[in-house]
Motif scaffolding. Structure first.
Motif, PDB file in Angstrom:
ATOM      1  N   GLU A 172       0.711  -1.363  -0.283  1.00 18.26           N
ATOM      2  CA  GLU A 172       0.238  -0.105   0.091  1.00 18.26           C
ATOM      3  C   GLU A 172       0.627   1.164  -0.439  1.00 18.26           C
ATOM      4  O   GLU A 172       0.479   2.070  -1.183  1.00 18.26           O
ATOM      5  CB  GLU A 172      -0.318   0.523   1.532  1.00 18.26           C
ATOM      6  CG  GLU A 172      -1.770  -1.001   1.204  1.00 18.26           C
ATOM      7  CD  GLU A 172      -2.813  -0.969   0.456  1.00 18.26           C
ATOM      8  OE1 GLU A 172      -3.262   0.265  -0.364  1.00 18.26           O
ATOM      9  OE2 GLU A 172      -3.445  -2.163  -0.135  1.00 18.26           O
ATOM     10  N   ASP A 173       1.262   1.159   1.183  1.00 17.02           N
ATOM     11  CA  ASP A 173       2.546   2.794   1.017  1.00 17.02           C
ATOM     12  C   ASP A 173       4.112   1.896   0.940  1.00 17.02           C
ATOM     13  O   ASP A 173       4.740   1.096   1.906  1.00 17.02           O
ATOM     14  CB  ASP A 173       1.835   3.312   2.371  1.00 17.02           C
ATOM     15  CG  ASP A 173       0.848   3.460   2.763  1.00 17.02           C
ATOM     16  OD1 ASP A 173       0.978   4.493   1.629  1.00 17.02           O
ATOM     17  OD2 ASP A 173       0.061   3.667   3.526  1.00 17.02           O
ATOM     18  N   SER A 174       4.772   2.218  -0.312  1.00 19.47           N
ATOM     19  CA  SER A 174       5.894   2.197  -0.686  1.00 19.47           C
ATOM     20  C   SER A 174       7.289   3.167   0.547  1.00 19.47           C
ATOM     21  O   SER A 174       7.399   3.903   0.386  1.00 19.47           O
ATOM     22  CB  SER A 174       6.489   2.169  -1.781  1.00 19.47           C
ATOM     23  OG  SER A 174       7.307   1.532  -2.124  1.00 19.47           O
ATOM     24  N   ALA A 175       8.262   1.684   1.569  1.00 25.64           N
ATOM     25  CA  ALA A 175       9.082   2.886   1.578  1.00 25.64           C
ATOM     26  C   ALA A 175       9.772   2.906   0.631  1.00 25.64           C
ATOM     27  O   ALA A 175      10.361   3.749   0.637  1.00 25.64           O
ATOM     28  CB  ALA A 175       9.354   2.073   2.355  1.00 25.64           C
ATOM     29  N   TYR A 176      10.198   2.139  -0.277  1.00 22.77           N
ATOM     30  CA  TYR A 176      11.235   2.146  -1.062  1.00 22.77           C
ATOM     31  C   TYR A 176      10.620   2.790  -2.518  1.00 22.77           C
ATOM     32  O   TYR A 176      11.938   3.707  -2.658  1.00 22.77           O
ATOM     33  CB  TYR A 176      11.008   0.482  -2.115  1.00 22.77           C
ATOM     34  CG  TYR A 176      12.586   0.616  -2.884  1.00 22.77           C
ATOM     35  CD1 TYR A 176      13.411   0.319  -2.686  1.00 22.77           C
ATOM     36  CD2 TYR A 176      11.394   0.308  -4.483  1.00 22.77           C
ATOM     37  CE1 TYR A 176      15.004   0.718  -3.719  1.00 22.77           C
ATOM     38  CE2 TYR A 176      12.909   0.428  -5.508  1.00 22.77           C
ATOM     39  CZ  TYR A 176      14.231   0.166  -5.347  1.00 22.77           C
ATOM     40  OH  TYR A 176      15.535   0.488  -6.040  1.00 22.77           O
ATOM     41  N   LEU A 177       9.711   3.194  -2.645  1.00 19.65           N
ATOM     42  CA  LEU A 177       9.795   4.288  -3.646  1.00 19.65           C
ATOM     43  C   LEU A 177       9.739   6.077  -3.238  1.00 19.65           C
ATOM     44  O   LEU A 177       9.920   6.194  -3.800  1.00 19.65           O
ATOM     45  CB  LEU A 177       8.352   3.525  -4.447  1.00 19.65           C
ATOM     46  CG  LEU A 177       7.974   2.883  -5.529  1.00 19.65           C
ATOM     47  CD1 LEU A 177       6.923   2.354  -6.393  1.00 19.65           C
ATOM     48  CD2 LEU A 177       9.755   2.855  -6.127  1.00 19.65           C
ATOM     49  N   SER A 178       9.347   5.577  -1.593  1.00 15.49           N
ATOM     50  CA  SER A 178       9.183   6.803  -0.877  1.00 15.49           C
ATOM     51  C   SER A 178      10.447   7.168  -1.219  1.00 15.49           C
ATOM     52  O   SER A 178      11.573   6.954  -0.379  1.00 15.49           O
ATOM     53  CB  SER A 178       8.411   6.928   0.378  1.00 15.49           C
ATOM     54  OG  SER A 178       7.335   6.551  -0.332  1.00 15.49           O
ATOM     55  N   ALA A 179      11.279   8.426  -1.460  1.00 15.73           N
ATOM     56  CA  ALA A 179      12.793   8.571  -1.294  1.00 15.73           C
ATOM     57  C   ALA A 179      12.885   8.874   0.074  1.00 15.73           C
ATOM     58  O   ALA A 179      12.961   9.990   0.340  1.00 15.73           O
ATOM     59  CB  ALA A 179      12.763   9.872  -2.235  1.00 15.73           C
ATOM     60  N   PHE A 180      13.946   8.394   0.335  1.00 14.53           N
ATOM     61  CA  PHE A 180      15.445   8.065   1.712  1.00 14.53           C
ATOM     62  C   PHE A 180      15.263   9.343   2.022  1.00 14.53           C
ATOM     63  O   PHE A 180      16.660   9.094   1.189  1.00 14.53           O
ATOM     64  CB  PHE A 180      15.802   7.154   2.154  1.00 14.53           C
ATOM     65  CG  PHE A 180      15.965   6.730   3.429  1.00 14.53           C
ATOM     66  CD1 PHE A 180      15.415   5.886   3.803  1.00 14.53           C
ATOM     67  CD2 PHE A 180      16.886   7.400   4.368  1.00 14.53           C
ATOM     68  CE1 PHE A 180      15.321   5.587   5.634  1.00 14.53           C
ATOM     69  CE2 PHE A 180      17.403   6.396   5.403  1.00 14.53           C
ATOM     70  CZ  PHE A 180      16.289   6.280   6.362  1.00 14.53           C
ATOM     71  N   PRO A 181      15.447  10.504   3.143  1.00 15.67           N
ATOM     72  CA  PRO A 181      16.245  11.308   3.184  1.00 15.67           C
ATOM     73  C   PRO A 181      17.566  11.093   3.274  1.00 15.67           C
ATOM     74  O   PRO A 181      17.693   9.982   4.369  1.00 15.67           O
ATOM     75  CB  PRO A 181      16.097  11.912   4.491  1.00 15.67           C
ATOM     76  CG  PRO A 181      14.253  11.527   4.496  1.00 15.67           C
ATOM     77  CD  PRO A 181      14.477   9.664   4.360  1.00 15.67           C
ATOM     78  N   SER A 182      18.484  12.213   2.494  1.00 17.50           N
ATOM     79  CA  SER A 182      19.957  11.418   2.655  1.00 17.50           C
ATOM     80  C   SER A 182      20.038  12.355   3.807  1.00 17.50           C
ATOM     81  O   SER A 182      19.740  13.525   4.603  1.00 17.50           O
ATOM     82  CB  SER A 182      20.041  12.820   1.616  1.00 17.50           C
ATOM     83  OG  SER A 182      19.596  14.149   1.367  1.00 17.50           O
ATOM     84  N   ARG A 183      21.759  12.370   4.409  1.00 17.44           N
ATOM     85  CA  ARG A 183      21.949  12.776   5.195  1.00 17.44           C
ATOM     86  C   ARG A 183      21.645  14.257   5.738  1.00 17.44           C
ATOM     87  O   ARG A 183      21.540  15.178   7.285  1.00 17.44           O
ATOM     88  CB  ARG A 183      23.427  12.369   6.014  1.00 17.44           C
ATOM     89  CG  ARG A 183      24.476  12.658   7.054  1.00 17.44           C
ATOM     90  CD  ARG A 183      25.484  11.781   6.651  1.00 17.44           C
ATOM     91  NE  ARG A 183      25.332  10.316   7.061  1.00 17.44           N
ATOM     92  CZ  ARG A 183      25.790   9.576   8.353  1.00 17.44           C
ATOM     93  NH1 ARG A 183      25.171  11.530   9.409  1.00 17.44           N
ATOM     94  NH2 ARG A 183      24.880   9.191   8.370  1.00 17.44           N
ATOM     95  N   GLU A 184      22.448  14.997   4.665  1.00 19.75           N
ATOM     96  CA  GLU A 184      22.463  16.167   4.222  1.00 19.75           C
ATOM     97  C   GLU A 184      20.987  16.981   4.710  1.00 19.75           C
ATOM     98  O   GLU A 184      21.098  18.364   5.088  1.00 19.75           O
ATOM     99  CB  GLU A 184      22.994  16.761   2.437  1.00 19.75           C
ATOM    100  CG  GLU A 184      24.155  16.618   2.616  1.00 19.75           C
ATOM    101  CD  GLU A 184      24.411  15.136   1.809  1.00 19.75           C
ATOM    102  OE1 GLU A 184      23.251  14.554   2.094  1.00 19.75           O
ATOM    103  OE2 GLU A 184      25.658  14.928   1.644  1.00 19.75           O
ATOM    104  N   GLU A 185      19.704  16.396   4.361  1.00 20.42           N
ATOM    105  CA  GLU A 185      18.805  16.615   4.702  1.00 20.42           C
ATOM    106  C   GLU A 185      18.289  16.529   5.377  1.00 20.42           C
ATOM    107  O   GLU A 185      17.858  17.423   6.683  1.00 20.42           O
ATOM    108  CB  GLU A 185      17.806  15.979   3.402  1.00 20.42           C
ATOM    109  CG  GLU A 185      18.196  16.303   2.245  1.00 20.42           C
ATOM    110  CD  GLU A 185      16.715  15.134   1.354  1.00 20.42           C
ATOM    111  OE1 GLU A 185      16.054  15.634   0.528  1.00 20.42           O
ATOM    112  OE2 GLU A 185      16.246  14.755   2.124  1.00 20.42           O
ATOM    113  N   PHE A 186      18.829  15.488   6.881  1.00 27.29           N
ATOM    114  CA  PHE A 186      18.679  15.663   7.849  1.00 27.29           C
ATOM    115  C   PHE A 186      19.624  16.461   8.775  1.00 27.29           C
ATOM    116  O   PHE A 186      19.044  17.258   9.973  1.00 27.29           O
ATOM    117  CB  PHE A 186      19.177  14.057   8.218  1.00 27.29           C
ATOM    118  CG  PHE A 186      18.339  13.491   8.539  1.00 27.29           C
ATOM    119  CD1 PHE A 186      17.315  12.727   9.389  1.00 27.29           C
ATOM    120  CD2 PHE A 186      18.096  12.070   7.559  1.00 27.29           C
ATOM    121  CE1 PHE A 186      16.801  11.440   9.803  1.00 27.29           C
ATOM    122  CE2 PHE A 186      17.784  11.336   7.689  1.00 27.29           C
ATOM    123  CZ  PHE A 186      17.141  10.910   8.663  1.00 27.29           C
ATOM    124  N   VAL A 187      21.050  16.980   8.402  1.00 24.03           N
ATOM    125  CA  VAL A 187      21.397  18.006   8.568  1.00 24.03           C
ATOM    126  C   VAL A 187      20.407  20.017   8.526  1.00 24.03           C
ATOM    127  O   VAL A 187      20.823  19.978   9.637  1.00 24.03           O
ATOM    128  CB  VAL A 187      22.659  18.160   8.043  1.00 24.03           C
ATOM    129  CG1 VAL A 187      23.822  19.261   8.357  1.00 24.03           C
ATOM    130  CG2 VAL A 187      24.006  17.540   7.954  1.00 24.03           C
TER     131      VAL A 187
END
Length: 771
Positions: A644-659
């Motif tokens: 239903e809700d794909s983790a793979y297709l939902s772009a994973f936040p990069s380290r830079e985005e966390f920063v």
């Protein structure tokens, strides 16, 4: 993996090698192999087999008592004695009666025929008929296709002053009738061939009486020989070969009319006789008196012949309806009763004329010998027919309990019997005991004899035509069955009811169509790229003026494990196996009512081995699924999960985005997502879920506090890496699971599944090559 329905048995070659060096016999290696399987070990034998010659028939004079019997018949003709031909009500009996009547009429005999009524008199000679014959002035009775077990009736004939000549081919029993003469190959040690049909014996007697070879009687000899399922070798092959030609060019009004109602045109084949002509002749004796069938073959009037043939056709249609009704009732009895190794079903009112056909259908359905009986309450008896499986000799085992039967006779695979109703439980008990002593479970499956293995590129019209030189096919000369092992280029269900299977094979620019009639349900059992093992016959498909070789499937199996890919399909209600399967699901609701359900928390050690594993939901980690596969050892895996809700297709936040997000919180100290969420989404192009996920990872790591959507910076948080977050790891793991099990292509998924299957002992190089 898919199990075959039958046991496959590969025909072995004769030990003696054949030197096929003579150019006069130009044959393909496949046909040479087929000839060797039939015991043909010389060039001369091959010539005789491929070109049957009437000259190779044995002299009738080698049959014991045939000369004595012929002298008696000629004496009766000279003295104008009345001669009665006493026949049987099946196709062999009808054709036997026809042969002798025609021979006697040609000699000017005062003759007639008599065929007992199946329902009022039963099988074989009977006292009442003999006494009626005596009253009508008959002094000589000749039986055809019957009589070898008529010890009492022979005594009656002698008492009446009637000379009795028995011509028969059924199995002789311990005591032979005391009569004027017995003409029976199996009672003649000096006769070279003991497998003649009843009509073959009658034909030999006719030849002896006429003093020449009666070619004009061959067409009738072919009908009885083929319809009675005797071995089509030696003399039977010659009689059938020339008899089929005689049927093709026949001028007999009855034969011509019968061919018209059967819609037989062109060259008459053994299949035309076995499936069209023979059953119609048999139908008359099954439902009514068989006299009509004999009269059809004897008449010289085309118009009368046509009327009789059409009447016989109507009787045959009625026979089909009766068979179907009884078969349905018999199935209900079988499935509502205790299980037995030998099926015995009995009911009052069943038409005894078709019980053998019903028994055959039960054998095919249940892979068990079957006896089908009609109950006669007024006599407290049962009467019926038996049909067997190849591994169980019904005649031999029936003779072991002969004392329980009032009447009993037949062959290894077919028998008829009458016995007291009270004996039925004991007959059941004894036969069940015999078969359990003799057979293992695998013996109960039908057997398919495979002549050779073929490749797609070997099969063409020329090969089919060459194999047809071995015809007519029948017992001991079966139509060759071949094995074909190949992955189809295309598979589909065809027919208005989608109940037939059509496969297309391609190899070296050559294509081959393969058809499995009534095998449409196997379509769902064929996975992509699966190598199929098919067994079947070769034939020619003619359509729109084009001729092409085709493979006619009889059975199929798949030796390799199979992956069925239904990932993401809306309709996940896939039923490949319900009796030996598990469904893995995280839901508490039943997926399939008839399949055992487990989840990823089920104790591994509590799981037993299963043929099929349905994966309905993805695991929390790959190790869970791998452990279940290793424990349950499936050979079929059905991937029917969706996301239903794909983790793979939902772009994973990069380290830079966390920063960036953490820098924002540090700058603001307090960040109210209720008021600023949309601003961040617009500025960064992030989704709401992405922002909430980043926030929750920081909360889990202790970098921030969150209350009612307000994020507040923690002072002096413990130094941690993003990978320390369980939430972060779960998201990574979930994406990895989806990538491996959901978004992979078919071959990638199959390779991963295969890596869990050490129980299959697949060599590593085979896995690589398969990919």
């Amino acid at each position: 993996m898919l199990q075959s329905k039958a046991n496959w048995k590969y025909t072995s070659l004769q030990e003696e090698a054949v030197e096929w060096e003579d150019d006069a016999v130009a044959l393909s290696p496949i046909v040479k192999q087929l000839l060797q399987q039939r015991g043909i070990t010389s060039i001369e034998e091959a010539r005789q087999f491929l070109s049957p010659d009437i000259k190779n028939l044995h002299s009738p004079l080698k049959i014991d008592s045939i000369e004595r019997a012929a002298v008696r018949v000629h004496k009766a003709i000279d003295n104008d004695e009345k001669i009665l031909i006493y026949g049987d009500y099946d196709a062999d009996g009808v054709s036997s009666t026809t042969v002798l009547i025609k021979a006697l009429e040609e000699l000017g005999a005062n003759c007639d025929f008599y065929i007992p009524n199946r329902f009022t008199e039963g099988y074989g000679p009977n006292e009442a008929a003999f006494r009626a014959a005596a009253e009508n002035g008959f002094t000589l009775i000749i039986t055809v296709d019957t009589g070898i077990a008529s010890v009492y009736e022979a005594h009656v004939a002698k008492e009446l002053g009637i000379d009795l000549i028995i011509t028969d081919h059924h199995e002789p029993q311990e005591e032979l009738p005391d009569c004027f003469a017995i003409i029976h190959p199996k009672c003649s040690e000096g006769y070279p061939f003991q497998e003649l049909a009843g009509v073959g014996v009658a034909f030999k007697f006719a030849q002896s009486l006429l003093g020449y070879f009666p070619k004009h009687l061959l067409e009738f000899a072919a009908i009885g020989t083929i319809a009675d399922l005797v071995p089509l070798v030696d003399e039977n092959r010659v009689l059938a070969f020339y008899g089929l030609h005689a049927l093709t060019i026949s001028q007999n009004p009855g034969i011509k009319a019968l061919k018209r109602v059967c819609k037989v045109e062109g060259n008459v084949t053994e299949e035309d006789v076995g499936f069209l002509i023979g059953p119609r002749i048999n139908a008359v004796g099954r439902l009514e008196n068989a006299d009509l069938a004999v009269q059809l073959l004897l008449t010289d009037d085309d118009e009368i012949a046509q009327e009789m043939a059409e009447e016989i056709n109507v009787i045959n249609d009625e026979r089909k309806k009766i068979v179907n009704n009884i078969f349905q009732e018999a199935q209900q009895i079988v499935e509502s009763s205790a299980t037995h190794d030998v099926i015995i079903v009995a009911k009052e009112g069943w038409n005894e004329g078709v019980l053998g056909i019903v028994a055959s259908k039960l054998v095919r359905k249940y892979d068990r010998p079957a006896i089908v009986l009609t109950i006669k309450p007024e006599l407290n008896t049962v009467k019926g027919s038996a049909r067997s499986i190849p591994a169980f000799d019904f005649f031999k085992n029936g003779m072991r309990i002969r004392e329980l039967f009032t009447h009993f006779g037949g062959h290894a695979q077919a028998a008829g019997m009458t016995f007291p109703l009270d004996n039925l439980p004991l007959v059941q008990e004894k036969l069940d005991t015999f078969i359990r002593e003799e057979l293992t479970e695998s013996d109960f499956k039908q057997v398919i004899e495979i002549s050779a293995q073929l490749k797609v590129e070997e099969i063409d019209e020329e090969l089919v035509q060459e194999i047809d030189r071995l015809a007519p096919f029948g017992m001991k000369n079966p139509k060759p069955v071949f094995e074909l092992k190949e992955a189809p280029a295309d598979a589909r269900k065809i027919g208005s009811a989608k109940n037939h299977l059509k496969l297309l094979f391609k190899k070296n620019d050559q294509t081959l169509d393969s058809i499995g009639f009534g095998m449409g349900e196997l379509y769902e059992h064929i996975s992509p790229s699966a190598v199929l093992s098919l067994v079947g016959e070769l034939g020619i498909n003619e359509w729109n003026g084009h001729r092409k070789a085709q493979f006619l499937i009889e059975d199929m199996k798949i030796d390799e494990w199979q992956l069925f890919d239904y990932r993401g399909k809306k309709n996940r209600n896939v039923h490949l196996d319900t009796n030996n399967a598990f469904v893995i699901t995280t839901s508490s609701e039943p997926v399939y009512a008839d399949v055992e359900q487990i989840n990823y928390d089920t104790s591994i050690h509590a799981l037993e081995e299963k043929q099929t594993l349905y994966i309905y939901d993805l695991p929390a980690n790959l190790a869970q699924l791998k452990a279940i596969i290793k424990q349950t050892k499936p050979v079929n895996i059905v991937a029917c999960y969706h996301i239903e809700d794909s983790a793979y297709l939902s772009a994973f936040p990069s380290r830079e985005e966390f920063v960036w997000f953490y820098a924002l919180v540090r700058k603001r100290k307090v960040l109210d997502l209720k008021t600023e969420l949309q601003t961040i989404m617009n500025h960064k192009g992030w989704s709401k879920d992405r922002i909430i996920f980043i926030s929750n990872v920081f909360f889990e790591l202790g970098f921030v506090k969150i209350e009612n959507g307000v994020i507040e910076l923690e002072t002096n948080p413990e130094k941690k890496d993003l990978s320390d977050s369980k939430l972060y790891q779960e998201r990574l793991n979930r994406a990895d699971i989806e990538k491996q099990l959901y978004y992979s292509n078919y071959e990638e998924l199959k390779m991963w599944m295969e890596s869990c299957m050490d129980y299959l002992n697949i060599p590593e190089e085979e896995v690589v090559n398969g990919l």
